[in-house]
Design an enzyme around this catalytic site. Structure first.
Site, PDB file in Angstrom:
ATOM      1  N   ALA A  97      -1.433  11.129   5.711  1.00 52.48           N
ATOM      2  CA  ALA A  97      -1.319   9.684   5.928  1.00 52.48           C
ATOM      3  C   ALA A  97      -0.396   9.498   7.131  1.00 52.48           C
ATOM      4  O   ALA A  97       0.816   9.650   7.021  1.00 52.48           O
ATOM      5  CB  ALA A  97      -0.750   9.008   4.693  1.00 52.48           C
TER       6      ALA A  97
ATOM      7  N   GLY B 265       8.249   5.068   6.190  1.00 49.30           N
ATOM      8  CA  GLY B 265       7.368   6.059   5.581  1.00 49.30           C
ATOM      9  C   GLY B 265       6.274   5.408   4.771  1.00 49.30           C
ATOM     10  O   GLY B 265       6.094   4.193   4.823  1.00 49.30           O
ATOM     11  N   ASN B 266       5.527   6.230   4.053  1.00 42.97           N
ATOM     12  CA  ASN B 266       4.474   5.702   3.184  1.00 42.97           C
ATOM     13  C   ASN B 266       4.437   6.494   1.880  1.00 42.97           C
ATOM     14  O   ASN B 266       5.177   7.457   1.707  1.00 42.97           O
ATOM     15  CB  ASN B 266       3.121   5.726   3.905  1.00 42.97           C
ATOM     16  N   ARG B 267       3.564   6.092   0.970  1.00 43.66           N
ATOM     17  CA  ARG B 267       3.596   6.623  -0.391  1.00 43.66           C
ATOM     18  C   ARG B 267       2.700   7.831  -0.615  1.00 43.66           C
ATOM     19  O   ARG B 267       2.479   8.225  -1.752  1.00 43.66           O
ATOM     20  CB  ARG B 267       3.222   5.506  -1.372  1.00 43.66           C
ATOM     21  N   SER B 268       2.173   8.425   0.445  1.00 39.66           N
ATOM     22  CA  SER B 268       1.322   9.599   0.254  1.00 39.66           C
ATOM     23  C   SER B 268       2.083  10.712  -0.459  1.00 39.66           C
ATOM     24  O   SER B 268       3.217  11.028  -0.098  1.00 39.66           O
ATOM     25  CB  SER B 268       0.840  10.106   1.617  1.00 39.66           C
TER      26      SER B 268
END
Ligand code: CTP
Ligand code: CA
Length: 234
Positions: free
Chosen positions: A101, A33-36
């Site tokens: 994102a 995943g990512n930090r959006s």
């Protein structure tokens, strides 16, 4: 003091907004995943609804955010799920804004069962490219398969020694082929996990509108002003 009413300039319009970060599954309980946080996409959806639009918010993973009133929330997981939702819902919409994102890569294999540790070292995770949802939407629209006049992309850029943030943005706008691109300067604590953004709104007509450092709802208003101006009066 006098209160200015919000414009209802998006009355009768239908808009699709994507938000948050996609999650690319490794097995039933794990993902890349990512930090959006999804805050910018939610602000876009909230402001559009206030201005009268029918809003579909395609939400990948976000922080714990309140669903904006009057907005249809469509949860999505991976980039592939987001792609399907975007292509289905874009048709007949007045604008699609891709604030999500989207993971550029996903694991090649998704294990059917939870991956267990063994005594041995793990295999490296093999990745493959995800579809570029924004670019695919533009291509599909240009081929006449989806009807949507305005497509808006987002880019979070750091400059580097050779290329400024703005030049990275200009190149990305041309590469993606969308009508508008919001370019955010990241670094110095901006854009990720903070309340404020700063950047430019670039148009395919060469327009460069600076977006002052301010709340995400201000950036959202700038985007909808440009969308509304381009859609004109119905
Ligand atoms: N985007 C998308 N699908 C992807 C990646 C990005 O639709 N697989 C969209 C994002 O929602 C955003 C825009 O494309 O609106 C730009 O995303 P960004 O990650 O900045 O662009 P990339 O083409 O992935 O370039 P980079 O190598 O800088 O990550
Ligand atoms: Ca990317």
């Amino acid at each position: 003091a006098e209160r200015t009413a919000l414009p209802r300039d998006l009355e009768g319009r239908r808009v699709v907004v994507s938000a948050g970060g996609t999650r690319e599954p490794l097995d039933p309980v794990r993902y890349l995943g990512n930090r959006s946080s999804g805050r910018q996409g939610y602000a876009l959806a909230r402001v559009a609804a206030h201005r009268g639009a029918e809003v579909e918010l395609l939400a990948a993973h976000t922080a714990d955010l309140v669903r904006p009133a009057g907005v249809e929330l469509v949860p999505v997981g991976s980039a592939a799920e987001l792609r399907d939702a975007v292509l289905t819902r874009a048709d007949g919409a007045d604008a699609v804004v891709m604030a999500a994102a989207v993971a550029d890569f996903r694991p090649v294999d998704r294990a059917e069962h939870k991956i267990k540790k063994t005594g041995a070292d793990p295999e490296p995770v093999a990745l493959t490219r995800n579809p570029d949802v924004l670019a695919e939407l533009v291509r599909t629209r240009d081929a006449g398969e989806v009807d949507v006049p305005l497509i808006v992309g987002f880019a979070a850029e750091t400059g580097d020694p050779d290329t400024s943030v703005l030049d990275h943005g200009r190149a990305k706008l041309a590469r993606k082929g969308c009508e508008l691109l919001v370019v955010n300067a990241v670094g110095d604590g901006r854009a990720f996990e903070v309340e404020d953004n700063a950047g430019w709104l670039l148009g395919d007509d060469g327009q460069v509108a600076p977006i002052p450092f301010g709340a995400k709802s201000l950036l959202a208003a700038t985007v909808w002003d440009a969308v509304s101006a381009r859609l004109g009066h119905q």
